[in-house]
Design a protein around this motif. Structure first.
Motif, PDB file in Angstrom:
ATOM      1  N   LEU A  84      -7.663  75.591  91.015  1.00 27.79           N
ATOM      2  CA  LEU A  84      -8.841  74.342  91.514  1.00 27.79           C
ATOM      3  C   LEU A  84      -9.693  74.229  92.190  1.00 27.79           C
ATOM      4  O   LEU A  84     -10.519  73.482  92.265  1.00 27.79           O
ATOM      5  CB  LEU A  84      -7.444  73.979  93.066  1.00 27.79           C
ATOM      6  CG  LEU A  84      -6.129  72.999  92.505  1.00 27.79           C
ATOM      7  CD1 LEU A  84      -5.737  72.830  93.920  1.00 27.79           C
ATOM      8  CD2 LEU A  84      -5.955  71.732  91.840  1.00 27.79           C
ATOM      9  N   ARG A  85      -9.815  75.535  92.777  1.00 26.79           N
ATOM     10  CA  ARG A  85     -11.496  76.583  92.887  1.00 26.79           C
ATOM     11  C   ARG A  85     -12.450  76.403  91.769  1.00 26.79           C
ATOM     12  O   ARG A  85     -13.498  75.731  91.848  1.00 26.79           O
ATOM     13  CB  ARG A  85     -11.607  78.238  93.798  1.00 26.79           C
ATOM     14  CG  ARG A  85     -10.958  78.046  94.886  1.00 26.79           C
ATOM     15  CD  ARG A  85     -11.379  79.029  95.315  1.00 26.79           C
ATOM     16  NE  ARG A  85     -11.328  79.130  97.616  1.00 26.79           N
ATOM     17  CZ  ARG A  85     -10.528  79.677  97.570  1.00 26.79           C
ATOM     18  NH1 ARG A  85      -9.655  80.807  96.629  1.00 26.79           N
ATOM     19  NH2 ARG A  85      -9.829  79.899  98.722  1.00 26.79           N
ATOM     20  N   GLU A  86     -11.686  75.969  90.727  1.00 26.89           N
ATOM     21  CA  GLU A  86     -12.944  76.126  89.120  1.00 26.89           C
ATOM     22  C   GLU A  86     -12.625  74.641  89.195  1.00 26.89           C
ATOM     23  O   GLU A  86     -13.729  74.142  88.736  1.00 26.89           O
ATOM     24  CB  GLU A  86     -12.113  77.151  88.119  1.00 26.89           C
ATOM     25  CG  GLU A  86     -12.245  78.368  87.813  1.00 26.89           C
ATOM     26  CD  GLU A  86     -11.709  78.631  87.256  1.00 26.89           C
ATOM     27  OE1 GLU A  86     -11.439  78.105  86.071  1.00 26.89           O
ATOM     28  OE2 GLU A  86     -10.951  79.875  87.216  1.00 26.89           O
ATOM     29  N   ALA A  87     -11.972  74.180  89.201  1.00 30.58           N
ATOM     30  CA  ALA A  87     -11.597  72.339  89.171  1.00 30.58           C
ATOM     31  C   ALA A  87     -12.752  71.933  89.627  1.00 30.58           C
ATOM     32  O   ALA A  87     -13.190  70.584  89.604  1.00 30.58           O
ATOM     33  CB  ALA A  87     -10.391  72.308  89.104  1.00 30.58           C
ATOM     34  N   VAL A  88     -13.778  72.217  90.844  1.00 31.88           N
ATOM     35  CA  VAL A  88     -14.257  71.946  91.817  1.00 31.88           C
ATOM     36  C   VAL A  88     -13.350  70.795  92.913  1.00 31.88           C
ATOM     37  O   VAL A  88     -13.373  69.542  92.508  1.00 31.88           O
ATOM     38  CB  VAL A  88     -15.682  71.387  91.530  1.00 31.88           C
ATOM     39  CG1 VAL A  88     -16.182  71.091  92.517  1.00 31.88           C
ATOM     40  CG2 VAL A  88     -15.717  71.924  91.445  1.00 31.88           C
ATOM     41  N   VAL A 133      -4.506  71.109  83.311  1.00 31.06           N
ATOM     42  CA  VAL A 133      -5.457  72.531  83.265  1.00 31.06           C
ATOM     43  C   VAL A 133      -6.755  72.760  82.986  1.00 31.06           C
ATOM     44  O   VAL A 133      -7.812  72.436  83.354  1.00 31.06           O
ATOM     45  CB  VAL A 133      -4.546  73.887  83.888  1.00 31.06           C
ATOM     46  CG1 VAL A 133      -5.718  75.005  83.835  1.00 31.06           C
ATOM     47  CG2 VAL A 133      -3.493  73.938  84.512  1.00 31.06           C
ATOM     48  N   ARG A 134      -6.458  72.271  81.936  1.00 30.06           N
ATOM     49  CA  ARG A 134      -7.763  72.551  80.800  1.00 30.06           C
ATOM     50  C   ARG A 134      -8.414  70.994  81.312  1.00 30.06           C
ATOM     51  O   ARG A 134      -9.322  71.466  81.910  1.00 30.06           O
ATOM     52  CB  ARG A 134      -7.488  72.499  78.965  1.00 30.06           C
ATOM     53  CG  ARG A 134      -8.438  72.490  78.524  1.00 30.06           C
ATOM     54  CD  ARG A 134      -7.960  71.495  77.372  1.00 30.06           C
ATOM     55  NE  ARG A 134      -8.216  70.470  76.835  1.00 30.06           N
ATOM     56  CZ  ARG A 134      -8.789  69.010  76.764  1.00 30.06           C
ATOM     57  NH1 ARG A 134     -10.355  69.657  77.166  1.00 30.06           N
ATOM     58  NH2 ARG A 134      -8.513  67.978  76.681  1.00 30.06           N
ATOM     59  N   ARG A 135      -7.660  69.989  81.216  1.00 26.45           N
ATOM     60  CA  ARG A 135      -8.585  68.972  81.648  1.00 26.45           C
ATOM     61  C   ARG A 135      -9.517  68.633  83.209  1.00 26.45           C
ATOM     62  O   ARG A 135      -9.923  68.005  83.560  1.00 26.45           O
ATOM     63  CB  ARG A 135      -7.880  67.253  81.420  1.00 26.45           C
ATOM     64  CG  ARG A 135      -6.658  67.372  79.695  1.00 26.45           C
ATOM     65  CD  ARG A 135      -6.364  66.531  80.242  1.00 26.45           C
ATOM     66  NE  ARG A 135      -6.536  64.680  80.384  1.00 26.45           N
ATOM     67  CZ  ARG A 135      -5.474  63.658  80.399  1.00 26.45           C
ATOM     68  NH1 ARG A 135      -4.266  64.059  80.686  1.00 26.45           N
ATOM     69  NH2 ARG A 135      -6.870  62.194  81.608  1.00 26.45           N
ATOM     70  N   ALA A 136      -8.116  69.171  83.881  1.00 28.17           N
ATOM     71  CA  ALA A 136      -9.221  69.187  85.715  1.00 28.17           C
ATOM     72  C   ALA A 136     -10.215  69.982  85.483  1.00 28.17           C
ATOM     73  O   ALA A 136     -11.130  69.640  86.335  1.00 28.17           O
ATOM     74  CB  ALA A 136      -7.784  69.586  86.489  1.00 28.17           C
ATOM     75  N   ARG A 137     -10.299  71.476  84.831  1.00 28.38           N
ATOM     76  CA  ARG A 137     -11.673  71.730  84.632  1.00 28.38           C
ATOM     77  C   ARG A 137     -12.630  71.583  84.066  1.00 28.38           C
ATOM     78  O   ARG A 137     -13.778  72.046  84.416  1.00 28.38           O
ATOM     79  CB  ARG A 137     -10.895  73.492  83.618  1.00 28.38           C
ATOM     80  CG  ARG A 137     -10.294  74.492  84.625  1.00 28.38           C
ATOM     81  CD  ARG A 137     -10.184  75.996  84.038  1.00 28.38           C
ATOM     82  NE  ARG A 137      -9.814  76.689  84.638  1.00 28.38           N
ATOM     83  CZ  ARG A 137      -8.561  77.338  84.225  1.00 28.38           C
ATOM     84  NH1 ARG A 137      -8.377  77.195  82.862  1.00 28.38           N
ATOM     85  NH2 ARG A 137      -8.383  78.183  85.497  1.00 28.38           N
ATOM     86  N   ALA A 138     -11.693  70.612  82.944  1.00 26.23           N
ATOM     87  CA  ALA A 138     -13.592  69.726  82.438  1.00 26.23           C
ATOM     88  C   ALA A 138     -13.872  68.881  82.830  1.00 26.23           C
ATOM     89  O   ALA A 138     -14.829  68.502  82.715  1.00 26.23           O
ATOM     90  CB  ALA A 138     -12.933  69.785  81.277  1.00 26.23           C
ATOM     91  N   GLY A 139     -13.677  68.647  84.162  1.00 27.32           N
ATOM     92  CA  GLY A 139     -13.746  67.467  84.843  1.00 27.32           C
ATOM     93  C   GLY A 139     -13.460  66.457  84.038  1.00 27.32           C
ATOM     94  O   GLY A 139     -14.175  64.779  84.722  1.00 27.32           O
ATOM     95  N   GLU A 140     -12.430  65.936  83.526  1.00 27.04           N
ATOM     96  CA  GLU A 140     -11.622  64.642  82.771  1.00 27.04           C
ATOM     97  C   GLU A 140     -11.087  63.794  83.990  1.00 27.04           C
ATOM     98  O   GLU A 140     -10.531  62.757  83.705  1.00 27.04           O
ATOM     99  CB  GLU A 140     -10.881  64.848  81.762  1.00 27.04           C
ATOM    100  CG  GLU A 140     -12.035  65.502  80.710  1.00 27.04           C
ATOM    101  CD  GLU A 140     -11.005  65.824  79.571  1.00 27.04           C
ATOM    102  OE1 GLU A 140      -9.879  65.935  79.149  1.00 27.04           O
ATOM    103  OE2 GLU A 140     -11.683  66.615  78.735  1.00 27.04           O
ATOM    104  N   LEU A 141     -10.334  64.832  84.832  1.00 24.22           N
ATOM    105  CA  LEU A 141      -9.258  64.026  85.551  1.00 24.22           C
ATOM    106  C   LEU A 141     -10.186  63.835  86.974  1.00 24.22           C
ATOM    107  O   LEU A 141     -11.074  64.125  87.678  1.00 24.22           O
ATOM    108  CB  LEU A 141      -7.961  64.752  86.235  1.00 24.22           C
ATOM    109  CG  LEU A 141      -7.538  65.580  85.247  1.00 24.22           C
ATOM    110  CD1 LEU A 141      -6.273  66.450  85.258  1.00 24.22           C
ATOM    111  CD2 LEU A 141      -6.557  64.217  84.317  1.00 24.22           C
ATOM    112  N   ARG A 142      -9.510  62.714  87.506  1.00 20.84           N
ATOM    113  CA  ARG A 142      -9.803  61.897  89.193  1.00 20.84           C
ATOM    114  C   ARG A 142      -8.530  61.686  89.872  1.00 20.84           C
ATOM    115  O   ARG A 142      -8.940  62.258  91.025  1.00 20.84           O
ATOM    116  CB  ARG A 142     -10.043  60.365  88.774  1.00 20.84           C
ATOM    117  CG  ARG A 142     -11.281  60.146  88.073  1.00 20.84           C
ATOM    118  CD  ARG A 142     -12.802  60.793  88.458  1.00 20.84           C
ATOM    119  NE  ARG A 142     -13.953  60.756  87.579  1.00 20.84           N
ATOM    120  CZ  ARG A 142     -14.175  61.534  87.377  1.00 20.84           C
ATOM    121  NH1 ARG A 142     -13.861  62.793  87.186  1.00 20.84           N
ATOM    122  NH2 ARG A 142     -14.925  62.035  86.608  1.00 20.84           N
ATOM    123  N   LEU A 143      -7.634  62.008  89.460  1.00 21.32           N
ATOM    124  CA  LEU A 143      -6.228  62.500  89.967  1.00 21.32           C
ATOM    125  C   LEU A 143      -4.980  63.294  89.503  1.00 21.32           C
ATOM    126  O   LEU A 143      -4.932  63.464  88.249  1.00 21.32           O
ATOM    127  CB  LEU A 143      -5.508  60.470  90.940  1.00 21.32           C
ATOM    128  CG  LEU A 143      -6.187  59.865  92.003  1.00 21.32           C
ATOM    129  CD1 LEU A 143      -5.048  59.277  91.792  1.00 21.32           C
ATOM    130  CD2 LEU A 143      -6.625  61.328  93.214  1.00 21.32           C
TER     131      LEU A 143
END
Ligand code: ADP
Ligand code: ZN
Length: 613
Positions: A130-134, A103-113
């Motif tokens: 998911l809203r926060e992680a855009v 979750v941290r990586r998703a929020r930080a924009g580090e993940l692509r999938l």
């Protein structure tokens, strides 16, 4: 090519090491890059994953992939990570700390999938995250699971229908290998796809060699097929759990490294069989159809069905697990005329338990599969036409070159009409009161208790077909049933009766064709190591490379294909690179894998060429 197109190519070359795209991959990737809704229908092995994995790297944004099985998710994520792709999954098998990190990586924009199970998507906490992680796009993998018309309906997929409202403006792309029109419409409707780009691939799988044989001595027939693929991955499908266990044991007695797999086993045992297969410690898995969906091994060289599957769609799915890497593979189906009736009984029983009835549509699916088994037309042509596509290769001389019919493995029986007449006459003499087994015993002049007791050795048709093998006669009876000259009662006795046509034939009108396997050399050259895919490949080196792959997969505890696919290993054994730069040019060797494994494979190749020269 546009600048964007060039970027796509560069990314794919860099990450996956692929130098060309397969049919429709470009279009599907473009839809992803443009953020357009789409429904992509590609047959198994068509390369759907790349279509949704490439665009997020180009858009530099997060896409969420909905996938039905945790095993499937894990394999895909492992494969991506080994390519240096920033991907992760959220599923119920992870502990809190692991989930929190994802979750941290998703929020930080580090993940692509980010792979997520469907039931988790409705969780308010995940929605918020998911809203926060855009999230930029939703990818629905195995999208046919949303439709009850499909072969694998999953109720939890139904909840995906609300994605559109909950995430307005986020594009949705669905992927499936299921071809029927009805399921496709249902997917578009349920997901509320907005003016979707519809891409439907060619359903033919030219690298698969299809064969249908009358089931005579199943174990011998299975062993003969597996023999053509010794040391390679094979799957043998049985209908019942008990059959998987018995068949696997029989194959072990014949020296095959075979394990059984079915849904009734303990989860740990199932996992062990699956892992052994994925890491190439087991070559042959004998399984019910429960084994398959989570199996991402692309180098399966042989799929055997010990009985007819339930529908053509099931067959396409199950047989389609062979040769996903595009290299030649064999699909053998053992058929008996009793198979369709067995399916109908099973369907009636489970419908009865559920308090519903079997519809005519469902019954028709079984008979359509029977037609496939009993026909003598090109298998490739039959399959693609079933899925509503034209098949043109047939016009060429020699047909498809990849099925028993076109390879000339089936021949017409001499005196077919005469034999058929004798069979029909015998059914009549027995007053249409017996099943195929007894009819055949009488025709062959058997000395069974039943024949003696009933005095059937005094019938005029007794021993009329002496000298014909039992399995051959059984196949002829099946063909006469399939051809509408005889019918089998649907009860447990499976009594044979004559139709009007059968009566006419018996009286000397009309003619019939019967076919049988050609009695020549044991195994055909097709789907063995003689074929074109092996051109220029040093097979000794190839086997050595596979050994190294198995070793590395064991060390890292990952499926072997995560290291390199068979296509890549064959390419190495063909090109024999002498340094890392040449190695980087081998198809399937991306930057990350070159770094991780390049040296070790190169060393082995150089060693081999030195010994050889
Ligand atoms: P599907 O999900 O449609 O069944 P996959 O995405 O698993 O198919 O792809 C099947 C195999 O084809 C995989 O081994 C994959 O690495 C390979 N593949 C996909 N696209 C390409 C390509 N453009 N060039 C070479 N190999 C590819
Ligand atoms: Zn053919």
């Amino acid at each position: 090519m546009t600048a964007e197109g060039q970027l796509v190519e560069r990314v794919i070359q860099q990450v996956w090491g692929f130098d060309a795209l397969r049919p429709l991959q470009r279009e599907a990737i473009e839809a992803g890059v443009d953020g357009r809704d789409a429904l992509v229908v590609l047959p198994t092995g068509g390369g759907k994953s790349l279509c949704f994995q490439a665009p997020p790297l180009v858009r530099q944004k997060l896409a969420v992939v909905v996938s039905p099985l945790i095993a499937l998710m894990k394999d895909q994520v492992d494969g991506l990570v080994s390519n240096g792709y920033p991907a992760a999954a959220l599923h119920s098998m992870m502990d809190e700390a692991e989930s929190a990190e994802v979750v941290r990586r998703a929020r930080a924009g580090e993940l692509r999938l980010l792979y997520i199970a469907p039931e988790r998507l409705v969780n308010p906490w995940i929605t918020e995250m998911l809203r926060e992680a855009v999230v930029d796009a939703f990818i629905i993998d195995e999208a046919h699971c949303i439709s009850q018309w499909g072969h694998d309906f999953r109720p939890e997929y139904r909840q995906l229908a609300t994605l559109r409202q909950r995430f307005p403006g986020v594009s949705v792309r669905a992927f499936t290998a299921t071809a029927t029109e009805r399921v496709r419409e249902d997917i578009v409707h349920q997901l509320g796809l907005d003016d979707p780009l519809l891409l439907v691939g060619d359903f033919d799988r030219p690298n698969l060699v299809y064969r249908v044989q009358a089931r005579a001595n199943a174990r011998g027939q299975i062993a003969e097929a597996l023999e053509r693929h010794r040391g390679e991955a094979s799957i043998v499908y049985c209908i019942s759990r008990a059959e998987t266990e018995r068949t696997a044991a029989a194959l072990r007695d014949k020296g095959f490294g075979a394990a059984h797999y079915h849904a009734g086993m303990q989860p740990d045992d199932r996992k062990r069989v699956q892992d052994d297969f994925m890491q190439e410690r087991t070559d042959v898995v004998v399984a019910t159809v429960a084994f398959g969906m989570g199996i991402d091994r692309s180098d399966v060289r042989c799929v055997v069905h010990t009985a007819m599957p339930k529908s053509v769609e099931h067959y396409q799915q199950e047989a389609g697990r062979a040769g996903r890497d595009g290299l030649e593979a064999e699909c053998l189906l053992l058929y008996s005329g009793a198979d369709p009736i067995r399916w109908l009984e099973l369907m009636e029983r489970s419908a009865g338990e559920a308090g519903v009835s079997v519809s005519d549509d469902q019954r028709a699916l079984v008979w359509e599969m029977r037609d496939y088994c009993s026909s003598v037309t090109c298998r490739h042509a039959s399959l693609v036409r079933y899925f509503g596509q034209p098949f043109s290769k047939h016009e060429r001389e020699g047909g498809c070159g990849a099925c028993d019919v076109c390879l000339g493995e089936l021949v017409e029986v001499d005196d077919a009409t005469m034999i058929a007449r004798k069979i029909c006459a015998c059914v009549a003499r027995l007053e249409q009161r017996y099943g195929a087994g007894h009819v055949i015993d009488v025709l062959r002049g058997g000395n069974t208790q039943r024949i003696r007791e009933q005095g059937h050795d005094r019938l005029s048709t007794y021993a009329l077909l002496r000298g014909h093998a039992g399995p051959a006669l059984r196949s002829y009876v099946d063909q006469l049933v399939d051809g509408g000259l005889l019918v089998r009662s649907a009860d447990e006795y499976k009594v044979l009766r004559l139709t009007d046509e059968g009566v006419s034939l018996m009286k000397g009108e009309g003619a019939v064709r019967l076919i049988e396997p050609k009695k020549t050399k044991k195994s055909s050259a097709a789907a063995t190591r003689d074929s074109a895919d092996w051109e220029g490949v040093d097979q000794v080196l190839f086997d050595a490379l596979r050994g190294l792959r198995r070793e590395i997969a064991g060390e890292l505890a990952v499926p072997a294909y995560i290291v390199f696919g068979d296509t890549t290993l064959r390419e190495m054994a063909r090109a024999m690179p002498t340094d890392l730069r040449e190695m980087a040019r081998v198809k399937g060797v991306g930057a990350k894998k070159l770094e991780s494994f390049g040296e070790r494979f190169l060393e082995l190749i150089i060693e081999h060429t030195e010994i050889a020269s």
